[in-house]
Design an enzyme around this catalytic site. Sequence first.
Site, PDB file in Angstrom:
ATOM      1  CG  HIS A  82     -24.169  83.946  37.349  1.00 26.19           C
ATOM      2  ND1 HIS A  82     -23.452  85.020  37.611  1.00 26.19           N
ATOM      3  CD2 HIS A  82     -23.658  83.510  36.029  1.00 26.19           C
ATOM      4  CE1 HIS A  82     -22.223  85.137  36.596  1.00 26.19           C
ATOM      5  NE2 HIS A  82     -22.743  84.260  35.916  1.00 26.19           N
ATOM      6  NE  ARG A 107     -23.059  81.785  45.298  1.00 30.49           N
ATOM      7  CZ  ARG A 107     -22.281  82.517  44.922  1.00 30.49           C
ATOM      8  NH1 ARG A 107     -22.925  83.639  44.041  1.00 30.49           N
ATOM      9  NH2 ARG A 107     -20.965  82.676  44.563  1.00 30.49           N
ATOM     10  CD  GLU A 109     -24.167  90.359  39.873  1.00 32.45           C
ATOM     11  OE1 GLU A 109     -23.383  90.691  40.403  1.00 32.45           O
ATOM     12  OE2 GLU A 109     -24.517  88.909  40.868  1.00 32.45           O
ATOM     13  CG  ASP A 124     -21.202  82.783  39.542  1.00 28.53           C
ATOM     14  OD1 ASP A 124     -22.358  83.042  40.010  1.00 28.53           O
ATOM     15  OD2 ASP A 124     -20.255  83.069  39.946  1.00 28.53           O
TER      16      ASP A 124
END
Length: 334
Positions: A274, A308, A210, A33
């Site tokens: 993201h 990630r 999202e 993110d």
Amino acid sequence: MNLYRLALAGALLLSGAAAAAEFANPLVQQRADPHVTLHADGYYYYTATVPEYDRIELRRARSLDALGKAEAKVVWQRHASGPMSRNIWAPELHHIDGKWYLYFTAGPSDKPFDIRLYVLENASANPLEGQWTERGQLRTGWESFALDATTFALKGRRYLVWTQRPPAADKHMTAVYIARMDTPLSIAGPAVLLTQPEHAWEKIKFDVNEAPAVLARDGRVFMTYSASATDANYALGMLTASETADLLDPAAWRKSAVPVFASSEVTGQYGPGHNSFTTTPDGKTDILVYHARNYRDIQGDPLHDPNRHTRAQAIRWRADGTPDFGVPVADAVR
């Protein structure tokens, strides 16, 4: 497509990806993110979700490639109990009216997935210094699962865009909302739903829209969002509006029917999403910053897989003025 054409297409894709690999990807390992801000002082300021979900870190560097080796300073840690004690997710750093603000997601220890939006404030010129003050929950008009707040200003108006479960929605569904802001800590009017899962690629394992991110260029506003489960199915969609339109009118936005950025077996990148947007220091090249894994198969819950990594690549622009994100570039050879 015959085997020769398939091989040629793969070779062209690889060569194109290599040509676009202007950064030492991954920039920062085990940071999801990612949010990057190029500030007026010439520094890139960076924050992201840490795998432990327990703190907010900031770092800064003169180049994106240097972020991975920059000092990671912990500026806030979760509480031992209460509403900000679990699942510290998706921090974003914004400089508004001379102060720094960190928007982030947190849940209580007894219900860790009952998450909400919160804000920290710092008046220091350098956000890695000074005092971060808790400014409480950012209220959206109703109480439900909420995360991934971002903010942007256009034509003298500031907006909040975020993810939330609609009041009457299934427990596994999230949508993206927008509202005007009257202060950096509050919205001025009712939330407007912009996008919810409707296409099959947005509903793999979970019905998810999202993580909105906004890029304004040449009279248009592009809003990316992430969809589906956070494994290899994760992908970016996009909404587009004219900057002269009423951005609070859902009819002003046109939604892509297919992903604009998705996993690539050719480059070995899976679940890209993201994202945030930044530019080169001269402001001439727009850059997509995102996270992805370099393997498809995950053991257990993807939320417990720490790999990630933060990556970046330059955005190409089509003749019609829309962004071409291409495919996630391969990891750089180190």
